[in-house]
Design a protein around this motif. Sequence first.
Motif, PDB file in Angstrom:
ATOM      1  N   ASP A   1       0.847  -1.180   0.000  1.00 19.46           N
ATOM      2  CA  ASP A   1       0.000   0.000   0.000  1.00 19.46           C
ATOM      3  C   ASP A   1       0.888   1.236   0.000  1.00 19.46           C
ATOM      4  OD1 ASP A   1      -3.007   0.835   1.697  1.00 19.46           O
ATOM      5  OD2 ASP A   1      -1.490   2.253   1.017  1.00 19.46           O
ATOM      6  N   PRO A   2       0.738   2.137  -0.982  1.00 19.23           N
ATOM      7  CA  PRO A   2       1.647   3.285  -1.047  1.00 19.23           C
ATOM      8  C   PRO A   2       1.496   4.234   0.136  1.00 19.23           C
ATOM      9  CG  PRO A   2      -0.066   3.447  -2.736  1.00 19.23           C
ATOM     10  CD  PRO A   2      -0.213   2.106  -2.087  1.00 19.23           C
ATOM     11  N   GLN A   3       0.360   4.185   0.855  1.00 13.97           N
ATOM     12  CA  GLN A   3       0.193   5.067   2.004  1.00 13.97           C
ATOM     13  C   GLN A   3       0.848   4.473   3.248  1.00 13.97           C
ATOM     14  OE1 GLN A   3      -1.047   8.218   2.188  1.00 13.97           O
ATOM     15  NE2 GLN A   3      -0.980   8.014  -0.033  1.00 13.97           N
ATOM     16  N   THR A   4       0.604   3.188   3.496  1.00  9.64           N
ATOM     17  CA  THR A   4       1.141   2.572   4.704  1.00  9.64           C
ATOM     18  C   THR A   4       2.397   1.770   4.446  1.00  9.64           C
ATOM     19  OG1 THR A   4      -0.113   0.535   4.437  1.00  9.64           O
ATOM     20  CG2 THR A   4      -1.194   2.345   5.610  1.00  9.64           C
ATOM     21  N   GLY A   5       2.667   1.428   3.207  1.00 10.91           N
ATOM     22  CA  GLY A   5       3.821   0.607   2.874  1.00 10.91           C
ATOM     23  C   GLY A   5       3.615  -0.851   3.192  1.00 10.91           C
TER      24      GLY A   5
END
Lengths: 205, 129
Positions: A185-189
């Motif tokens: 997930d690009p927000q949480t990694g």
Amino acid sequence: MTAPADLLANALHHSLAHTLENLVFEEALRVDDPKVYTGMEAPHWFRVAVSDPVPGSIAIIVEDGLLAALAKQLFGPESSNNRSLQLDAGRELTNTVAGHLMAHLVADEPFALGIPDDGPGLPQDSAQCQAQLTCLVEGRSLMALAWGQGLLVYASDLPDEAPQSASGGWQAGDPEAWGSAPDADPQTGRWPAGGTWGDDTPTDE
Amino acid sequence: MPRVLIADDSATARFFCRRCLQAAGLIEAEFLEAADGAQALEILRAQRPDLLITDLMMPVMDGVELLRRIQASPKLHGLPVIVVSSAGNAARERELRLLGAGAVLGKPVSPAALAAALVELLPGTGGAA
């Protein structure tokens, strides 16, 4: 139906495009010209071995001018005469591409990568690779190779050929092409813990 | 001022991680670096940073062994750790969290992912991305 070797090459391109875009803000335009190597100026290879769950390896071959340009994008102009930094950048690029590829191929199984290696020219067994692709980055040539029958088996489970872009060529990092395994997930990694594997867009998990 | 140790055998990865941390809001921080797990362990014992960011595949001592040593150490146990690795996926994340990793992020790491991890592991720092 797309052959496993082509599915593996598509997956490799996706990982390469994703990595270049996020690491150095560059696009990898796929050209698939088998003669591109002969036009490369001072090519250098970088290779990462895969040990689990299947043996294999992933290599990237970059011409020196492109390697210097990528390092400059990362570190700034002070890297122009720093060969050690440039080679380090090439190894890290290959390491990241290999990891992204394996995360897509094996989804929820653990996998293991080796420490990157490098050398001038082409890897010795390049003719025996299972998948190969060539790209242009900033108008300069880059090749990516993958070895390992096991990687082909995993690739055969990937979705079939991705839809082409309106321009008729492959879209670098096209998220719609990959429905079987997620990026982090690009927000949480973080990777989704299970359930539906979607495309690269963030989920609420 | 928080003290952050970045352990990775790649100078590129350490540089990129530091840049992402700064973009994530960790502008005033002291950054320490280690090129392998053994070096990282030495620094951890000598200087006890506030946060460790570590790769997994490193020479001399890898990230998994480093996590085990931290977990086993009375002095280092509980240290906030973020694993940033190319060799990660959901399966590996479960294993690493059991070893004490507070967050497991994929490479290339992003400022947004680091900011989210910092909010959890170092409250009061970062989170600006």
